[in-house]
Design an enzyme around this catalytic site. Structure first.
Site, PDB file in Angstrom:
ATOM      1  N   GLN A   1       0.820  -1.208   0.000  1.00 53.89           N
ATOM      2  CA  GLN A   1       0.000   0.000   0.000  1.00 53.89           C
ATOM      3  C   GLN A   1       0.852   1.255   0.000  1.00 53.89           C
ATOM      4  O   GLN A   1       2.075   1.209   0.190  1.00 53.89           O
ATOM      5  CB  GLN A   1      -0.924  -0.006   1.216  1.00 53.89           C
ATOM      6  CG  GLN A   1      -0.203  -0.119   2.543  1.00 53.89           C
ATOM      7  CD  GLN A   1      -1.149  -0.342   3.720  1.00 53.89           C
ATOM      8  OE1 GLN A   1      -1.270   0.522   4.591  1.00 53.89           O
ATOM      9  NE2 GLN A   1      -1.802  -1.510   3.747  1.00 53.89           N
TER      10      GLN A   1
ATOM     11  N   HIS B   1       0.288   5.842   0.824  1.00 49.80           N
ATOM     12  CA  HIS B   1      -0.595   6.890   1.340  1.00 49.80           C
ATOM     13  C   HIS B   1      -0.312   8.223   0.644  1.00 49.80           C
ATOM     14  O   HIS B   1       0.813   8.487   0.201  1.00 49.80           O
ATOM     15  CB  HIS B   1      -0.396   7.062   2.847  1.00 49.80           C
ATOM     16  CG  HIS B   1      -0.543   5.802   3.634  1.00 49.80           C
ATOM     17  ND1 HIS B   1      -1.696   5.037   3.607  1.00 49.80           N
ATOM     18  CD2 HIS B   1       0.305   5.162   4.473  1.00 49.80           C
ATOM     19  CE1 HIS B   1      -1.536   3.985   4.395  1.00 49.80           C
ATOM     20  NE2 HIS B   1      -0.329   4.039   4.930  1.00 49.80           N
TER      21      HIS B   1
ATOM     22  N   ARG C   1      -4.412   0.545  -1.786  1.00 43.06           N
ATOM     23  CA  ARG C   1      -3.834  -0.788  -1.952  1.00 43.06           C
ATOM     24  C   ARG C   1      -3.374  -0.993  -3.391  1.00 43.06           C
ATOM     25  O   ARG C   1      -4.116  -0.725  -4.329  1.00 43.06           O
ATOM     26  CB  ARG C   1      -4.848  -1.875  -1.607  1.00 43.06           C
ATOM     27  CG  ARG C   1      -5.290  -1.922  -0.170  1.00 43.06           C
ATOM     28  CD  ARG C   1      -6.090  -3.193   0.110  1.00 43.06           C
ATOM     29  NE  ARG C   1      -6.912  -3.016   1.287  1.00 43.06           N
ATOM     30  CZ  ARG C   1      -8.216  -2.743   1.257  1.00 43.06           C
ATOM     31  NH1 ARG C   1      -8.846  -2.651   0.113  1.00 43.06           N
ATOM     32  NH2 ARG C   1      -8.882  -2.575   2.375  1.00 43.06           N
TER      33      ARG C   1
END
Length: 325
Positions: free
Chosen positions: A100, A102, A197
């Site tokens: 993942q 951010h 993801r």
């Protein structure tokens, strides 16, 4: 000073360490495994509530409305407004977390969210051979991404690092990462729940269907040249304070005390959060006193300019100390 009721999360990769780390038992419907314990949160729909004391039952956002800069600090409030800027949690990876990434503040704000998501990890417990992924092991061409994800070869270009208790990492926004199975981690992050993801091992979610991926968003968020995801180096002491990371988003120190330790916050214009990660201690500050046990977190207002830490009898005490410089 305030403690809060933990907010428990039960993702598909949850483990079984959190109750014992927090000196359980913890009453959870159906004894569902706990993947995350949110200790201090101002994330919408997941706002912490004061556990006891005169403000018992008051949510963190209402606490800030009541005390304002006395709680947050004048500088913190000027910069972040009335939302508590950090999310403090414990993560228990019973299985590998998804690969993942951010967003940074600028990207998050295009989505209508005030903060991006920079993180810091401190490994609390780890199985032998446990590892995590932090950044790439070589620079990536954006044109490669789809093929790497579809083939599963995204795993081959990640920087995997073996971990042990005390290993610490900075996960800036844009860094592709994943916590591996068998690791218990304390996480300090910006107040955000935005996660994109890239890869999830084709496993089903709680509804039996594959969990969704977020490739369009991830493409925009990724730092494709990020090959510096190594562990943080910091001094390990038996008595005193050592800085782990000092970033724009947060400062995190390690407190270690085998005898009385006094902290001076008179030059600080910020709240201070203290998460006990080993042992217990009696804490005394102008705002009150309490016994802080392993796995629990206390929030001190910015008006507390000192803190006395007295380890419990026959106990050494370690804690993460968190504030905004």
């Amino acid at each position: 000073m305030w403690t809060f009721l933990p907010i428990y999360k039960h993702p598909v990769w949850s483990g079984n360490r959190i109750p014992s780390f927090k000196n359980g038992p913890i009453e959870i419907p159906d004894n569902a495994p706990i993947g995350e314990s949110w200790e201090v949160s101002d994330v919408p729909d997941n706002v912490s509530v004061v556990a006891d004391g005169p403000d018992k039952g008051i949510s963190l956002d209402m606490l800030i409305a009541r005390y304002g800069e006395k709680l947050l600090g004048k500088g913190v409030m000027r910069r972040y407004g009335s939302r508590f800027p950090l999310l403090i949690k414990i993560i228990d990876a019973g299985r590998d977390l998804s690969i993942q990434v951010h967003p940074d503040d600028a990207m998050a704000q295009t989505m209508g969210h005030p903060f991006g998501k920079n993180e810091m990890w401190m490994v609390l417990e780890a199985n032998q051979g446990a590892r995590l992924a932090s950044g790439f092991n070589r620079e990536i061409d954006p044109a490669e991404l789809n093929g790497l994800v579809e083939s599963g070869k995204i795993l081959d270009v990640l920087r995997y690092i073996p971990v042990e208790p005390g290993s610490a990492f900075h996960i800036p926004s844009g860094r592709v990462h994943a916590i591996g199975a068998g690791i218990l981690i304390a996480e300090i992050q910006q107040t955000s729940d935005d996660t994109f993801r890239l890869y999830d091992y084709n496993r089903p979610g709680s509804d039996g269907k594959p969990r969704p991926l977020h490739l369009p968003q991830a493409r925009k968020a990724i730092n494709y040249g990020d090959v510096s995801g190594f562990a943080l180096e910091y001094e390990k002491v038996s008595q005193g304070v050592s800085e782990i990371i000092d970033s724009d988003c947060f400062t995190v120190n390690m407190i270690a005390a085998s005898e009385l330790l006094t902290r001076d916050y008179s030059a600080l214009d910020s709240f201070v959060a203290v998460m006990a990660i080993e042992g217990c201690a009696e804490l005394e500050a102008p705002s009150g006193t309490l016994r802080l046990e392993q796995g629990n977190t206390v929030l001190l207002p910015a008006t507390d300019h000192s803190l006395q830490i007295t380890p419990c009898e026959k106990s050494s005490f370690r804690a993460l100390e968190v504030y905004i410089r």
